[in-house]
Design a protein around this motif. Structure first.
Motif, PDB file in Angstrom:
ATOM      1  N   LEU B  11       0.860  -1.181   0.000  1.00 13.75           N
ATOM      2  CA  LEU B  11       0.000   0.000   0.000  1.00 13.75           C
ATOM      3  C   LEU B  11       0.896   1.230   0.000  1.00 13.75           C
ATOM      4  CD1 LEU B  11      -2.865   1.283   0.410  1.00 13.75           C
ATOM      5  CD2 LEU B  11      -2.430   1.138   2.865  1.00 13.75           C
ATOM      6  N   SER B  12       0.582   2.187  -0.870  1.00 14.28           N
ATOM      7  CA  SER B  12       1.358   3.421  -0.932  1.00 14.28           C
ATOM      8  C   SER B  12       0.431   4.592  -0.637  1.00 14.28           C
ATOM      9  CB  SER B  12       2.004   3.583  -2.315  1.00 14.28           C
ATOM     10  OG  SER B  12       2.819   4.731  -2.346  1.00 14.28           O
ATOM     11  N   VAL B  13       0.855   5.472   0.272  1.00 12.95           N
ATOM     12  CA  VAL B  13       0.005   6.577   0.728  1.00 12.95           C
ATOM     13  C   VAL B  13       0.849   7.843   0.815  1.00 12.95           C
ATOM     14  CG1 VAL B  13      -1.239   7.433   2.745  1.00 12.95           C
ATOM     15  CG2 VAL B  13      -1.582   5.103   1.997  1.00 12.95           C
ATOM     16  N   GLN B  14       0.218   8.977   0.575  1.00 12.84           N
ATOM     17  CA  GLN B  14       0.913  10.264   0.705  1.00 12.84           C
ATOM     18  C   GLN B  14       0.956  10.675   2.178  1.00 12.84           C
ATOM     19  OE1 GLN B  14       1.745  11.113  -2.447  1.00 12.84           O
ATOM     20  NE2 GLN B  14       3.116  12.718  -1.694  1.00 12.84           N
ATOM     21  N   GLU B  15       2.054  11.268   2.572  1.00 15.61           N
ATOM     22  CA  GLU B  15       2.188  11.783   3.940  1.00 15.61           C
ATOM     23  C   GLU B  15       1.004  12.685   4.295  1.00 15.61           C
ATOM     24  OE1 GLU B  15       5.724  14.082   4.502  1.00 15.61           O
ATOM     25  OE2 GLU B  15       5.422  14.308   6.670  1.00 15.61           O
ATOM     26  N   GLY B  16       0.468  12.501   5.515  1.00 12.53           N
ATOM     27  CA  GLY B  16      -0.642  13.324   5.968  1.00 12.53           C
ATOM     28  C   GLY B  16      -2.010  12.736   5.671  1.00 12.53           C
ATOM     29  N   ARG B  17      -2.054  11.769   4.724  1.00  8.28           N
ATOM     30  CA  ARG B  17      -3.333  11.149   4.391  1.00  8.28           C
ATOM     31  C   ARG B  17      -3.580   9.942   5.296  1.00  8.28           C
ATOM     32  NH1 ARG B  17      -4.711  13.290  -0.772  1.00  8.28           N
ATOM     33  NH2 ARG B  17      -6.757  12.385  -0.394  1.00  8.28           N
ATOM     34  N   ILE B  18      -4.738   9.322   5.116  1.00 13.70           N
ATOM     35  CA  ILE B  18      -5.093   8.152   5.905  1.00 13.70           C
ATOM     36  C   ILE B  18      -4.560   6.882   5.248  1.00 13.70           C
ATOM     37  CG2 ILE B  18      -7.337   7.927   4.755  1.00 13.70           C
ATOM     38  CD1 ILE B  18      -8.464   6.871   7.432  1.00 13.70           C
ATOM     39  N   SER B  19      -4.023   5.974   6.067  1.00 13.40           N
ATOM     40  CA  SER B  19      -3.658   4.628   5.598  1.00 13.40           C
ATOM     41  C   SER B  19      -4.677   3.654   6.175  1.00 13.40           C
ATOM     42  CB  SER B  19      -2.264   4.230   6.087  1.00 13.40           C
ATOM     43  OG  SER B  19      -1.266   5.051   5.548  1.00 13.40           O
ATOM     44  N   LEU B  98       0.090 -16.872  18.415  1.00 13.74           N
ATOM     45  CA  LEU B  98      -0.336 -15.872  17.442  1.00 13.74           C
ATOM     46  C   LEU B  98      -0.429 -16.504  16.061  1.00 13.74           C
ATOM     47  CD1 LEU B  98       1.926 -12.965  18.696  1.00 13.74           C
ATOM     48  CD2 LEU B  98      -0.573 -13.009  18.801  1.00 13.74           C
ATOM     49  N   ILE B  99      -1.532 -16.223  15.379  1.00  9.38           N
ATOM     50  CA  ILE B  99      -1.728 -16.674  14.001  1.00  9.38           C
ATOM     51  C   ILE B  99      -1.718 -15.429  13.135  1.00  9.38           C
ATOM     52  CG2 ILE B  99      -3.254 -17.884  12.406  1.00  9.38           C
ATOM     53  CD1 ILE B  99      -4.387 -19.345  14.881  1.00  9.38           C
ATOM     54  N   PHE B 100      -0.690 -15.320  12.301  1.00  7.54           N
ATOM     55  CA  PHE B 100      -0.439 -14.100  11.550  1.00  7.54           C
ATOM     56  C   PHE B 100      -0.989 -14.166  10.133  1.00  7.54           C
ATOM     57  CE2 PHE B 100       2.464 -11.496  14.060  1.00  7.54           C
ATOM     58  CZ  PHE B 100       2.971 -12.395  14.994  1.00  7.54           C
ATOM     59  N   GLY B 101      -1.317 -12.980   9.612  1.00  5.43           N
ATOM     60  CA  GLY B 101      -1.549 -12.830   8.183  1.00  5.43           C
ATOM     61  C   GLY B 101      -0.210 -12.693   7.466  1.00  5.43           C
ATOM     62  N   GLN B 102      -0.279 -12.519   6.140  1.00 13.38           N
ATOM     63  CA  GLN B 102       0.934 -12.492   5.326  1.00 13.38           C
ATOM     64  C   GLN B 102       1.657 -11.154   5.385  1.00 13.38           C
ATOM     65  OE1 GLN B 102      -2.248 -13.169   4.401  1.00 13.38           O
ATOM     66  NE2 GLN B 102      -2.269 -14.365   2.500  1.00 13.38           N
ATOM     67  N   GLY B 103       0.982 -10.137   5.869  1.00 11.00           N
ATOM     68  CA  GLY B 103       1.590  -8.829   5.969  1.00 11.00           C
ATOM     69  C   GLY B 103       1.245  -7.908   4.810  1.00 11.00           C
ATOM     70  N   THR B 104       1.223  -6.604   5.091  1.00  8.61           N
ATOM     71  CA  THR B 104       1.056  -5.561   4.071  1.00  8.61           C
ATOM     72  C   THR B 104       2.192  -4.566   4.251  1.00  8.61           C
ATOM     73  OG1 THR B 104      -1.363  -5.737   4.004  1.00  8.61           O
ATOM     74  CG2 THR B 104      -0.388  -3.671   3.221  1.00  8.61           C
ATOM     75  N   GLU B 105       2.921  -4.316   3.162  1.00 13.32           N
ATOM     76  CA  GLU B 105       4.021  -3.348   3.218  1.00 13.32           C
ATOM     77  C   GLU B 105       3.473  -1.962   2.932  1.00 13.32           C
ATOM     78  OE1 GLU B 105       7.339  -4.175   0.690  1.00 13.32           O
ATOM     79  OE2 GLU B 105       8.593  -2.654   1.649  1.00 13.32           O
ATOM     80  N   LEU B 106       3.548  -1.094   3.918  1.00 12.48           N
ATOM     81  CA  LEU B 106       3.063   0.282   3.782  1.00 12.48           C
ATOM     82  C   LEU B 106       4.226   1.202   3.451  1.00 12.48           C
ATOM     83  CD1 LEU B 106       0.883   2.523   4.124  1.00 12.48           C
ATOM     84  CD2 LEU B 106       1.526   2.600   6.551  1.00 12.48           C
ATOM     85  N   SER B 107       4.027   2.015   2.436  1.00 14.56           N
ATOM     86  CA  SER B 107       5.017   3.020   2.058  1.00 14.56           C
ATOM     87  C   SER B 107       4.343   4.382   2.132  1.00 14.56           C
ATOM     88  CB  SER B 107       5.535   2.753   0.648  1.00 14.56           C
ATOM     89  OG  SER B 107       6.412   3.783   0.240  1.00 14.56           O
ATOM     90  N   VAL B 108       4.859   5.267   2.994  1.00 14.01           N
ATOM     91  CA  VAL B 108       4.304   6.612   3.130  1.00 14.01           C
ATOM     92  C   VAL B 108       5.274   7.587   2.478  1.00 14.01           C
ATOM     93  CG1 VAL B 108       3.505   8.400   4.704  1.00 14.01           C
ATOM     94  CG2 VAL B 108       3.158   5.976   5.274  1.00 14.01           C
ATOM     95  N   LYS B 109       4.813   8.243   1.423  1.00 10.75           N
ATOM     96  CA  LYS B 109       5.691   9.112   0.650  1.00 10.75           C
ATOM     97  C   LYS B 109       5.562  10.563   1.090  1.00 10.75           C
ATOM     98  CE  LYS B 109       5.483   6.027  -3.317  1.00 10.75           C
ATOM     99  NZ  LYS B 109       6.695   5.342  -2.834  1.00 10.75           N
ATOM    100  N   PRO B 110       6.709  11.261   1.242  1.00  6.15           N
ATOM    101  CA  PRO B 110       6.680  12.661   1.685  1.00  6.15           C
ATOM    102  C   PRO B 110       6.012  13.551   0.639  1.00  6.15           C
ATOM    103  CG  PRO B 110       8.909  11.746   1.789  1.00  6.15           C
ATOM    104  CD  PRO B 110       8.056  10.757   1.050  1.00  6.15           C
TER     105      PRO B 110
END
Lengths: 111, 110
Positions: B11-19, B98-110
């Protein structure tokens, strides 16, 4: 207060060899759990130790075994290594039913 | 069989926005859920949790929502900051493991 520590940080082994990974829990914690994280996946539960006994076990073969010492530290042993055992091995400690704190992991590569 | 699923690898999100990070589970017996954050070369760090008796839990910029009927939970980060860039795992607690999901990589761009 040191958190959860693991050793070694990285390890390279050959197929068929045996490996021992070590974990020291956070101060005050008596329960240690081990997880395997393959590349691109979430951690998978291997087993949990409490009072030097294996309390529960995930879906891993008997090649994976462990031990907990009286000071609550723990070892994970893997025999007859396979290429598919290459992964990040994470140790987590907790007090009984408390939040689990993770160590930085040991990166195992099997060639 | 994957009992906890995170269907978005990134997931890629702009800084200041909602993730918004999503997680689904299959076992209706799960009654406690956690979100962990993981930076490279570090172990997962606990972020926030929620019990099945609640539908929302908030801690600063982080809010977790639980929809039991849909077997779905989500993590909202508002506002997102570049330091939030990491892999996020949701997990269900079952009998101490704990039973985990596969994960989501979050990238917050300035």
């Amino acid at each position: 207060d040191a958190g959860v520590t693991q050793s070694p940080t990285h390890l390279i082994k050959t197929r068929g060899q045996q490996v021992t990974l070590r974990c020291s829990p956070k101060s005050g914690h008596d329960t240690v759990s081990w997880y395997q994280q393959a590349l691109g996946q979430g951690p998978q539960f291997i087993f949990q130790y409490y009072e030097e006994e294996e309390r529960q076990r995930g879906n891993f073969p008997d090649r994976f075994s462990g031990h907990q010492f009286p000071n609550y530290s723990s070892e994970l042993n893997v025999n007859a290594l396979l290429l598919g055992d290459s992964a990040l091995y994470l140790c987590a400690s907790s007090s009984t039913q408390g939040e689990q704190y993770f160590g930085p992991g040991t990166r195992l590569t099997v060639t | 069989d994957q009992q906890v699923k995170q269907n978005s690898p990134s997931l890629s999100v702009q800084e200041g926005r909602i993730s918004i990070l999503n997680c689904d589970y299959t076992n209706s017996m799960f009654d406690y859920f956690l979100w962990y954050k993981k930076y490279p070369a570090e172990g997962p760090t606990f972020l926030i949790s929620i019990s099945s008796i609640k539908d929302k839990n908030e801690d600063g910029r982080f809010t977790v929502f639980l929809n039991k009927s849909a077997k779905h939970l989500s993590l909202h980060i508002v506002p997102s900051q570049p330091g939030d860039s990491a892999v996020y795992f949701c997990a269900a607690l079952q009998g101490g493991k704990l039973i985990f999901g596969q994960g989501t990589e979050l990238s917050v761009k300035p």
